[in-house]
Each structure stands twice: as C-alpha cells, then as structure tokens.
Scaffold this motif. Structure first.
Motif, PDB file in Angstrom:
ATOM      1  N   HIS A 120     -16.673 -25.902  20.221  1.00  0.00           N
ATOM      2  CA  HIS A 120     -16.161 -27.048  20.976  1.00  0.00           C
ATOM      3  C   HIS A 120     -14.663 -27.253  20.797  1.00  0.00           C
ATOM      4  CE1 HIS A 120     -16.494 -28.911  17.011  1.00  0.00           C
ATOM      5  NE2 HIS A 120     -15.720 -29.878  17.460  1.00  0.00           N
ATOM      6  N   GLN A 121     -14.084 -26.654  19.744  1.00  0.00           N
ATOM      7  CA  GLN A 121     -12.641 -26.771  19.556  1.00  0.00           C
ATOM      8  C   GLN A 121     -11.913 -25.470  19.852  1.00  0.00           C
ATOM      9  OE1 GLN A 121     -13.611 -27.872  15.343  1.00  0.00           O
ATOM     10  NE2 GLN A 121     -11.807 -26.603  14.878  1.00  0.00           N
ATOM     11  N   ILE A 122     -12.598 -24.342  19.717  1.00  0.00           N
ATOM     12  CA  ILE A 122     -11.981 -23.050  20.016  1.00  0.00           C
ATOM     13  C   ILE A 122     -11.618 -22.961  21.500  1.00  0.00           C
ATOM     14  CG2 ILE A 122     -12.378 -20.560  20.143  1.00  0.00           C
ATOM     15  CD1 ILE A 122     -14.199 -20.901  17.663  1.00  0.00           C
ATOM     16  N   VAL A 123     -12.574 -23.316  22.348  1.00  0.00           N
ATOM     17  CA  VAL A 123     -12.376 -23.172  23.787  1.00  0.00           C
ATOM     18  C   VAL A 123     -11.222 -24.025  24.307  1.00  0.00           C
ATOM     19  CG1 VAL A 123     -13.430 -23.569  26.048  1.00  0.00           C
ATOM     20  CG2 VAL A 123     -14.703 -22.361  24.271  1.00  0.00           C
ATOM     21  N   PRO A 124     -11.191 -25.342  24.026  1.00  0.00           N
ATOM     22  CA  PRO A 124     -10.045 -26.130  24.531  1.00  0.00           C
ATOM     23  C   PRO A 124      -8.726 -25.699  23.911  1.00  0.00           C
ATOM     24  CG  PRO A 124     -11.439 -27.479  23.106  1.00  0.00           C
ATOM     25  CD  PRO A 124     -12.196 -26.219  23.393  1.00  0.00           C
ATOM     26  N   ILE A 163     -15.344 -15.670  25.065  1.00  0.00           N
ATOM     27  CA  ILE A 163     -14.841 -15.396  26.413  1.00  0.00           C
ATOM     28  C   ILE A 163     -15.777 -15.984  27.469  1.00  0.00           C
ATOM     29  CG2 ILE A 163     -14.346 -13.534  28.063  1.00  0.00           C
ATOM     30  CD1 ILE A 163     -13.304 -11.902  25.647  1.00  0.00           C
ATOM     31  N   ASP A 164     -17.073 -15.896  27.234  1.00  0.00           N
ATOM     32  CA  ASP A 164     -18.033 -16.486  28.173  1.00  0.00           C
ATOM     33  C   ASP A 164     -17.889 -18.003  28.238  1.00  0.00           C
ATOM     34  OD1 ASP A 164     -19.095 -14.044  28.867  1.00  0.00           O
ATOM     35  OD2 ASP A 164     -20.816 -14.186  27.521  1.00  0.00           O
ATOM     36  N   GLU A 165     -17.715 -18.644  27.068  1.00  0.00           N
ATOM     37  CA  GLU A 165     -17.558 -20.103  27.038  1.00  0.00           C
ATOM     38  C   GLU A 165     -16.280 -20.547  27.755  1.00  0.00           C
ATOM     39  OE1 GLU A 165     -19.431 -22.729  25.856  1.00  0.00           O
ATOM     40  OE2 GLU A 165     -21.052 -21.257  25.722  1.00  0.00           O
ATOM     41  N   LEU A 166     -15.282 -19.669  27.770  1.00  0.00           N
ATOM     42  CA  LEU A 166     -14.042 -19.951  28.497  1.00  0.00           C
ATOM     43  C   LEU A 166     -14.225 -19.805  30.009  1.00  0.00           C
ATOM     44  CD1 LEU A 166     -11.567 -18.072  26.153  1.00  0.00           C
ATOM     45  CD2 LEU A 166     -11.351 -20.490  26.762  1.00  0.00           C
ATOM     46  N   GLY A 167     -15.351 -19.215  30.408  1.00  0.00           N
ATOM     47  CA  GLY A 167     -15.600 -18.979  31.826  1.00  0.00           C
ATOM     48  C   GLY A 167     -15.094 -17.634  32.304  1.00  0.00           C
ATOM     49  N   ARG A 168     -14.860 -16.710  31.378  1.00  0.00           N
ATOM     50  CA  ARG A 168     -14.378 -15.362  31.692  1.00  0.00           C
ATOM     51  C   ARG A 168     -13.143 -15.390  32.616  1.00  0.00           C
ATOM     52  NH1 ARG A 168     -17.923 -11.591  29.984  1.00  0.00           N
ATOM     53  NH2 ARG A 168     -16.992 -10.006  31.321  1.00  0.00           N
ATOM     54  N   ASP A 195     -18.627   5.742  21.187  1.00  0.00           N
ATOM     55  CA  ASP A 195     -19.228   5.634  22.519  1.00  0.00           C
ATOM     56  C   ASP A 195     -20.094   4.377  22.623  1.00  0.00           C
ATOM     57  OD1 ASP A 195     -18.307   7.649  24.207  1.00  0.00           O
ATOM     58  OD2 ASP A 195     -19.746   9.123  23.456  1.00  0.00           O
ATOM     59  N   GLU A 196     -20.915   4.158  21.609  1.00  0.00           N
ATOM     60  CA  GLU A 196     -21.797   2.990  21.601  1.00  0.00           C
ATOM     61  C   GLU A 196     -20.995   1.694  21.601  1.00  0.00           C
ATOM     62  OE1 GLU A 196     -25.310   1.051  18.758  1.00  0.00           O
ATOM     63  OE2 GLU A 196     -24.755   3.166  18.534  1.00  0.00           O
ATOM     64  N   LEU A 197     -19.915   1.661  20.810  1.00  0.00           N
ATOM     65  CA  LEU A 197     -19.053   0.484  20.759  1.00  0.00           C
ATOM     66  C   LEU A 197     -18.445   0.189  22.125  1.00  0.00           C
ATOM     67  CD1 LEU A 197     -17.334  -1.691  19.254  1.00  0.00           C
ATOM     68  CD2 LEU A 197     -15.684   0.149  18.788  1.00  0.00           C
ATOM     69  N   LEU A 198     -17.916   1.202  22.785  1.00  0.00           N
ATOM     70  CA  LEU A 198     -17.277   0.995  24.084  1.00  0.00           C
ATOM     71  C   LEU A 198     -18.293   0.604  25.151  1.00  0.00           C
ATOM     72  CD1 LEU A 198     -14.584   3.833  24.129  1.00  0.00           C
ATOM     73  CD2 LEU A 198     -14.374   1.468  23.356  1.00  0.00           C
ATOM     74  N   ASP A 199     -19.491   1.163  25.066  1.00  0.00           N
ATOM     75  CA  ASP A 199     -20.555   0.760  25.990  1.00  0.00           C
ATOM     76  C   ASP A 199     -20.902  -0.714  25.804  1.00  0.00           C
ATOM     77  OD1 ASP A 199     -20.723   3.260  27.134  1.00  0.00           O
ATOM     78  OD2 ASP A 199     -22.459   3.900  25.947  1.00  0.00           O
ATOM     79  N   GLU A 200     -20.953  -1.154  24.533  1.00  0.00           N
ATOM     80  CA  GLU A 200     -21.256  -2.561  24.261  1.00  0.00           C
ATOM     81  C   GLU A 200     -20.156  -3.472  24.797  1.00  0.00           C
ATOM     82  OE1 GLU A 200     -22.350  -5.662  20.630  1.00  0.00           O
ATOM     83  OE2 GLU A 200     -21.651  -3.634  20.140  1.00  0.00           O
ATOM     84  N   ILE A 201     -18.900  -3.072  24.594  1.00  0.00           N
ATOM     85  CA  ILE A 201     -17.781  -3.865  25.114  1.00  0.00           C
ATOM     86  C   ILE A 201     -17.867  -3.963  26.629  1.00  0.00           C
ATOM     87  CG2 ILE A 201     -15.276  -3.913  25.426  1.00  0.00           C
ATOM     88  CD1 ILE A 201     -15.064  -2.660  22.613  1.00  0.00           C
ATOM     89  N   ASP A 202     -18.151  -2.833  27.266  1.00  0.00           N
ATOM     90  CA  ASP A 202     -18.241  -2.818  28.726  1.00  0.00           C
ATOM     91  C   ASP A 202     -19.348  -3.741  29.214  1.00  0.00           C
ATOM     92  OD1 ASP A 202     -17.236  -1.963  31.156  1.00  0.00           O
ATOM     93  OD2 ASP A 202     -18.644  -0.299  31.303  1.00  0.00           O
ATOM     94  N   GLU A 203     -20.473  -3.744  28.517  1.00  0.00           N
ATOM     95  CA  GLU A 203     -21.611  -4.566  28.924  1.00  0.00           C
ATOM     96  C   GLU A 203     -21.380  -6.043  28.660  1.00  0.00           C
ATOM     97  OE1 GLU A 203     -26.370  -5.155  27.828  1.00  0.00           O
ATOM     98  OE2 GLU A 203     -25.296  -3.383  27.124  1.00  0.00           O
ATOM     99  N   ARG A 204     -20.837  -6.376  27.486  1.00  0.00           N
ATOM    100  CA  ARG A 204     -20.710  -7.783  27.086  1.00  0.00           C
ATOM    101  C   ARG A 204     -19.427  -8.445  27.603  1.00  0.00           C
ATOM    102  NH1 ARG A 204     -24.299  -9.438  23.165  1.00  0.00           N
ATOM    103  NH2 ARG A 204     -25.342  -7.835  21.908  1.00  0.00           N
ATOM    104  N   ILE A 205     -18.338  -7.676  27.659  1.00  0.00           N
ATOM    105  CA  ILE A 205     -17.023  -8.250  27.943  1.00  0.00           C
ATOM    106  C   ILE A 205     -16.389  -7.648  29.188  1.00  0.00           C
ATOM    107  CG2 ILE A 205     -14.669  -8.555  27.037  1.00  0.00           C
ATOM    108  CD1 ILE A 205     -15.923  -8.423  24.196  1.00  0.00           C
TER     109      ILE A 205
END
Length: 293
Positions: A120-124, A163-168, A195-205
């Motif tokens: 609640h304080q990170i986002v604003p 990032i999601d809470e910020l509304g991307r 490879d797994e790390l980059l796939d996760e980043i691509d999927e989540r972020i």
C-alpha cells in the motif's frame, strides 16, 4: 550488447563520461547524489549540458542512473518513507535532465511484514516518483535483490506483483543483478536455468521490460542471500557469467559492472575487458547449445 561500469561523478556529473571513456566503456551508470546521504546534489546546468555533449563525443550508447541505497519504500518510519519517495523522484528528474535511459533502484525491505503488508505504500511511492516524468522520460527499473533481511524483489514473482499493482504502466521495468540472482539460489552458470529464468520473466513481466543487466561476480557462495560483489570472473560465479552475457535474448542490453576493480577504486579497463571476454565466450557457448538442439 553494451559494456560499462558504475563510475564516479565527482567534480561534476559530466566527468562520469570522461571516466567511462578512460576505461573503454560504451555504457555507464552513475549516482545522481551520494549513495549514502539523503541530501540531493545540486547539478549545475552547464554540467548537465556538458554531460550530454560529452556522451555524444565519447560514443556512450547507454546511460543509467542508480538511486541512493537509502531508499526503502517499505519503511515503517514515516520520515524514512517520505525521504525515500523524494529521493527517488529527484533521481528520476536528474536522469531525465541528462538524457539517461533508465533509473535503477532497490525497492527496499518489508522489515519482516511481508510484501503484501508493504504494498500500500510501495505503489504510491513509485507513482509519485514518476508523476512529473515526461512521456519519453527514463524507465524506472526495479532491481532484484539477494534476499537478505526481508529485501523486496528476491523472486520474479515479487517484482511482477509490484508491477501488476502499479497497473503495468509504460516505462516501468526491471534490472537483473547476477550476484543477487546467484545469492538468491538461481544458478546462472547453467544454460537451462537462465532459459527458465527468462521464460519466467517473459510470462510474469514481459521480457521487453528487462532493460539492464548488472554483471557482478559474488564473494559469497551460491544461495547465501548475501550481496557481496567480486570482480568479474574472479568470484564464486567465475566464468559462469558467460552464460548470461552470451544469451541470445539479451544482446540488446547494457551490461554494467559494479565491482571494486583491481585496485579497489571501481570498474577499470580490466573489468571492461573481462566483460568483453566472457561475452565472447558466452556467445560461442550459446551457438553450441543452439546447434545441438
């Protein structure tokens, strides 16, 4: 890929470009104020103008600014929190003035409360820091952490949640630090793990939101959750840094060292040479991996 290091801006922010040129870098990272003081530096207009001129003269392709280490958007102390928001906003403003592509910052620590309790304080706080930014202003990049003492952003899931809470929003992304990845238990010396790390980043972020790399070796062992940088190729990761440096999906990014250097005075010619050597080795490794599939 561009290769560079964190350099001092003592004597005027424009001197950072001189130092980058001296070490053979075509990417550079600077603090816009002391990393361990709240008071912002008053940058003279002529220094800002000269920074832009010198950047073009020296052929520096990528400029990123790092916000002060004191920032904690998860702070329970109101004074610390408000100083953190102001410091981040000031860094964004200076980065915009000098034409930097990105501002990198550590979100901070939830102090044992958990990320949800601090959201609640990170986002604003991030929203305030970006409020005056021009549409084409610098990206704001959340850096992954090593995991010591409740630091936020140990996992890609945590970074994605913020990032999601910020509304991307546009121009909000991430920076990956190799020492922090290794310390948090991601074995970046293994191609499959990267490879797994980059796939996760691509999927989540979204992989397009990964905008910078901090290439630091680690003085501490794998999974230690401790952030202790060693010179490139000389620590616990060693030549394993080649794996991430040579990855085909990362070749457009700046690779920036934040290391002590041979003499303990910061990134030097030898560090840039090590980055370039390991990059070349990594590119060859990935060619072999790709051809064998």
């Amino acid at each position: 890929m561009q290769f560079g290091g964190h350099v001092s801006s003592s004597g005027g922010i424009n001197t950072a470009i001189d130092r980058a040129e001296d070490i053979g870098a075509n990417a550079v990272q600077v603090f816009t104020q002391s990393p361990r003081m709240w008071r912002p530096t008053n940058h003279k207009p002529e220094s800002v103008a000269r920074f832009r001129e010198r950047r073009e003269e020296a052929g520096v392709e990528s400029v990123v600014c790092h916000a002060t280490y004191l920032i904690n958007l998860g702070a329970t102390d109101d004074v610390i929190y408000h100083k953190s928001v102001k410091a981040l906003a000031t860094t964004v403003d200076v980065a915009d003035q000098i034409g930097a592509e990105s501002v990198i910052f550590h979100v901070g620590s939830h102090l044992g409360r958990g990320l949800d309790a601090a959201m609640h304080q990170i986002v604003p706080g991030i929203e305030i820091a970006c409020a005056e930014r021009r549409d084409e202003g610098p990206w704001l990049l959340l850096e992954n952490s090593a995991g010591h003492q409740g630091t936020i952003g140990v996992t890609m899931e945590e970074l994605a949640l913020v990032i999601d809470e910020l509304g991307r929003p546009d121009r909000i992304g991430i920076c990956l630090d190799t020492c922090h990845l290794f310390a948090s238990g991601i074995d970046i010396t293994e191609p499959a793990a990267v490879d797994e790390l980059l796939d996760e980043i691509d999927e989540r972020i979204g992989l397009e939101k990964l905008r910078a790399l901090h290439i630091n070796d680690s003085k501490m062992p794998f999974g230690s959750n401790r952030d202790r940088h060693a010179n490139v190729g000389t620590g616990e990761i060693g030549d394993g840094l080649a794996v991430i440096l040579g990855h085909p999906r990362l070749q457009h990014l700046p690779a920036i060292a934040e290391t002590p250097g041979a003499e303990g005075h910061g990134v030097d010619v030898a560090e840039i040479s090590s980055l370039q050597r390991l990059h070349k080795k990594g590119v060859e490794q990935w060619r072999t991996v790709t051809s064998s599939k």
